[in-house]
Design a protein around this motif. Sequence first.
Motif, PDB file in Angstrom:
ATOM      1  N   GLU A  33       0.844  -1.194   0.000  1.00 46.68           N
ATOM      2  CA  GLU A  33       0.000   0.000   0.000  1.00 46.68           C
ATOM      3  C   GLU A  33       0.880   1.246   0.000  1.00 46.68           C
ATOM      4  O   GLU A  33       1.935   1.269   0.627  1.00 46.68           O
ATOM      5  CB  GLU A  33      -0.859  -0.015   1.271  1.00 46.68           C
ATOM      6  CG  GLU A  33      -2.022   0.909   1.282  1.00 46.68           C
ATOM      7  CD  GLU A  33      -2.913   0.695   2.503  1.00 46.68           C
ATOM      8  OE1 GLU A  33      -3.728   1.593   2.750  1.00 46.68           O
ATOM      9  OE2 GLU A  33      -2.791  -0.326   3.196  1.00 46.68           O
ATOM     10  N   VAL A  34       0.425   2.274  -0.720  1.00 48.73           N
ATOM     11  CA  VAL A  34       1.090   3.574  -0.731  1.00 48.73           C
ATOM     12  C   VAL A  34       0.024   4.623  -0.445  1.00 48.73           C
ATOM     13  O   VAL A  34      -1.027   4.627  -1.081  1.00 48.73           O
ATOM     14  CB  VAL A  34       1.773   3.874  -2.086  1.00 48.73           C
ATOM     15  CG1 VAL A  34       2.405   5.263  -2.083  1.00 48.73           C
ATOM     16  CG2 VAL A  34       2.803   2.806  -2.426  1.00 48.73           C
ATOM     17  N   GLU A  35       0.300   5.484   0.514  1.00 54.29           N
ATOM     18  CA  GLU A  35      -0.615   6.580   0.826  1.00 54.29           C
ATOM     19  C   GLU A  35       0.116   7.879   0.541  1.00 54.29           C
ATOM     20  O   GLU A  35       1.191   8.115   1.085  1.00 54.29           O
ATOM     21  CB  GLU A  35      -1.041   6.504   2.295  1.00 54.29           C
ATOM     22  CG  GLU A  35      -2.146   7.472   2.624  1.00 54.29           C
ATOM     23  CD  GLU A  35      -2.726   7.237   4.008  1.00 54.29           C
ATOM     24  OE1 GLU A  35      -3.542   6.318   4.162  1.00 54.29           O
ATOM     25  OE2 GLU A  35      -2.350   7.988   4.926  1.00 54.29           O
ATOM     26  N   VAL A  36      -0.439   8.690  -0.358  1.00 61.38           N
ATOM     27  CA  VAL A  36       0.164   9.965  -0.730  1.00 61.38           C
ATOM     28  C   VAL A  36      -0.643  11.076  -0.071  1.00 61.38           C
ATOM     29  O   VAL A  36      -1.811  11.276  -0.400  1.00 61.38           O
ATOM     30  CB  VAL A  36       0.211  10.151  -2.263  1.00 61.38           C
ATOM     31  CG1 VAL A  36       0.949  11.444  -2.616  1.00 61.38           C
ATOM     32  CG2 VAL A  36       0.874   8.948  -2.930  1.00 61.38           C
ATOM     33  N   VAL A  37      -0.009  11.770   0.863  1.00 68.51           N
ATOM     34  CA  VAL A  37      -0.673  12.810   1.646  1.00 68.51           C
ATOM     35  C   VAL A  37      -0.288  14.181   1.090  1.00 68.51           C
ATOM     36  O   VAL A  37       0.875  14.575   1.144  1.00 68.51           O
ATOM     37  CB  VAL A  37      -0.287  12.715   3.142  1.00 68.51           C
ATOM     38  CG1 VAL A  37      -1.000  13.798   3.948  1.00 68.51           C
ATOM     39  CG2 VAL A  37      -0.603  11.323   3.693  1.00 68.51           C
ATOM     40  N   PHE A  38      -1.284  14.889   0.564  1.00 62.98           N
ATOM     41  CA  PHE A  38      -1.078  16.243   0.054  1.00 62.98           C
ATOM     42  C   PHE A  38      -1.541  17.235   1.118  1.00 62.98           C
ATOM     43  O   PHE A  38      -2.659  17.123   1.638  1.00 62.98           O
ATOM     44  CB  PHE A  38      -1.890  16.467  -1.223  1.00 62.98           C
ATOM     45  CG  PHE A  38      -1.372  15.696  -2.409  1.00 62.98           C
ATOM     46  CD1 PHE A  38      -0.369  16.218  -3.203  1.00 62.98           C
ATOM     47  CD2 PHE A  38      -1.893  14.454  -2.729  1.00 62.98           C
ATOM     48  CE1 PHE A  38       0.103  15.512  -4.305  1.00 62.98           C
ATOM     49  CE2 PHE A  38      -1.432  13.741  -3.823  1.00 62.98           C
ATOM     50  CZ  PHE A  38      -0.424  14.270  -4.614  1.00 62.98           C
ATOM     51  N   HIS A  39      -0.679  18.204   1.423  1.00 64.59           N
ATOM     52  CA  HIS A  39      -1.056  19.246   2.374  1.00 64.59           C
ATOM     53  C   HIS A  39      -0.274  20.524   2.071  1.00 64.59           C
ATOM     54  O   HIS A  39       0.461  20.573   1.091  1.00 64.59           O
ATOM     55  CB  HIS A  39      -0.864  18.765   3.828  1.00 64.59           C
ATOM     56  CG  HIS A  39       0.548  18.562   4.247  1.00 64.59           C
ATOM     57  ND1 HIS A  39       1.130  19.263   5.267  1.00 64.59           N
ATOM     58  CD2 HIS A  39       1.505  17.733   3.788  1.00 64.59           C
ATOM     59  CE1 HIS A  39       2.380  18.872   5.422  1.00 64.59           C
ATOM     60  NE2 HIS A  39       2.629  17.943   4.538  1.00 64.59           N
ATOM     61  N   GLN A  40      -0.469  21.529   2.891  1.00 62.72           N
ATOM     62  CA  GLN A  40       0.107  22.858   2.685  1.00 62.72           C
ATOM     63  C   GLN A  40      -0.195  23.322   1.260  1.00 62.72           C
ATOM     64  O   GLN A  40      -1.298  23.138   0.773  1.00 62.72           O
ATOM     65  CB  GLN A  40       1.589  22.861   3.049  1.00 62.72           C
ATOM     66  CG  GLN A  40       1.815  22.566   4.526  1.00 62.72           C
ATOM     67  CD  GLN A  40       3.275  22.488   4.905  1.00 62.72           C
ATOM     68  OE1 GLN A  40       4.168  22.569   4.092  1.00 62.72           O
ATOM     69  NE2 GLN A  40       3.520  22.300   6.203  1.00 62.72           N
ATOM     70  N   SER A  41       0.753  23.925   0.544  1.00 63.84           N
ATOM     71  CA  SER A  41       0.434  24.463  -0.794  1.00 63.84           C
ATOM     72  C   SER A  41       0.180  23.369  -1.836  1.00 63.84           C
ATOM     73  O   SER A  41      -0.469  23.611  -2.849  1.00 63.84           O
ATOM     74  CB  SER A  41       1.542  25.406  -1.272  1.00 63.84           C
ATOM     75  OG  SER A  41       2.757  24.715  -1.478  1.00 63.84           O
ATOM     76  N   ALA A  42       0.634  22.154  -1.581  1.00 61.06           N
ATOM     77  CA  ALA A  42       0.414  21.048  -2.535  1.00 61.06           C
ATOM     78  C   ALA A  42      -1.021  20.523  -2.498  1.00 61.06           C
ATOM     79  O   ALA A  42      -1.400  19.700  -3.329  1.00 61.06           O
ATOM     80  CB  ALA A  42       1.389  19.906  -2.250  1.00 61.06           C
ATOM     81  N   ILE A  43      -1.834  21.018  -1.578  1.00 58.31           N
ATOM     82  CA  ILE A  43      -3.223  20.563  -1.461  1.00 58.31           C
ATOM     83  C   ILE A  43      -3.993  20.806  -2.763  1.00 58.31           C
ATOM     84  O   ILE A  43      -4.948  20.093  -3.065  1.00 58.31           O
ATOM     85  CB  ILE A  43      -3.939  21.235  -0.255  1.00 58.31           C
ATOM     86  CG1 ILE A  43      -5.243  20.519   0.076  1.00 58.31           C
ATOM     87  CG2 ILE A  43      -4.177  22.716  -0.500  1.00 58.31           C
ATOM     88  CD1 ILE A  43      -5.079  19.114   0.589  1.00 58.31           C
ATOM     89  N   THR A  44      -3.540  21.762  -3.562  1.00 54.22           N
ATOM     90  CA  THR A  44      -4.221  22.066  -4.828  1.00 54.22           C
ATOM     91  C   THR A  44      -4.249  20.872  -5.777  1.00 54.22           C
ATOM     92  O   THR A  44      -5.140  20.774  -6.617  1.00 54.22           O
ATOM     93  CB  THR A  44      -3.559  23.262  -5.536  1.00 54.22           C
ATOM     94  OG1 THR A  44      -2.169  22.955  -5.753  1.00 54.22           O
ATOM     95  CG2 THR A  44      -3.691  24.538  -4.715  1.00 54.22           C
ATOM     96  N   ALA A  45      -3.306  19.958  -5.629  1.00 55.36           N
ATOM     97  CA  ALA A  45      -3.280  18.767  -6.499  1.00 55.36           C
ATOM     98  C   ALA A  45      -4.544  17.942  -6.357  1.00 55.36           C
ATOM     99  O   ALA A  45      -4.978  17.291  -7.316  1.00 55.36           O
ATOM    100  CB  ALA A  45      -2.064  17.901  -6.167  1.00 55.36           C
ATOM    101  N   THR A  46      -5.141  17.972  -5.192  1.00 52.49           N
ATOM    102  CA  THR A  46      -6.313  17.121  -4.929  1.00 52.49           C
ATOM    103  C   THR A  46      -7.574  17.608  -5.640  1.00 52.49           C
ATOM    104  O   THR A  46      -8.583  16.906  -5.662  1.00 52.49           O
ATOM    105  CB  THR A  46      -6.574  16.982  -3.417  1.00 52.49           C
ATOM    106  OG1 THR A  46      -6.826  18.268  -2.852  1.00 52.49           O
ATOM    107  CG2 THR A  46      -5.387  16.323  -2.717  1.00 52.49           C
TER     108      THR A  46
END
Length: 107
Positions: A33-46
């Motif tokens: 399993e791989v979990e990719v956590v987007f947060h801070q300014s990278a949250i826009t990717a979601t």
Amino acid sequence: MKVVVQVSEREKIQQAVKSVINLLNDLGDELEEVEVVFHQSAITATTDEASVKPLLQSEKVSVIACRNSLRAQGISESSLVRGVKIVNSGVGEIVRKQKEGWIYLRL
């Protein structure tokens, strides 16, 4: 093996996604399993299907959005790409995964 990936910088989204795909291609069956956590300014990717679709195509990958970052950036949860999951705190999620024995990778 299980890997949690932290992506926090908008400028690094594209390369981070490529790196996760490379990880999947290289380690293949070794990865559970791989979990990719987007947060801070990278949250826009979601909210950008082109950014996260390559990740969502693998059943081994979960794409995670930090609710705190969504709120800080003024992004509505309803604007997330279908399949993206939400956690209250991205850093909290990463720490929990590390405590559970997941390998940590910051991209």
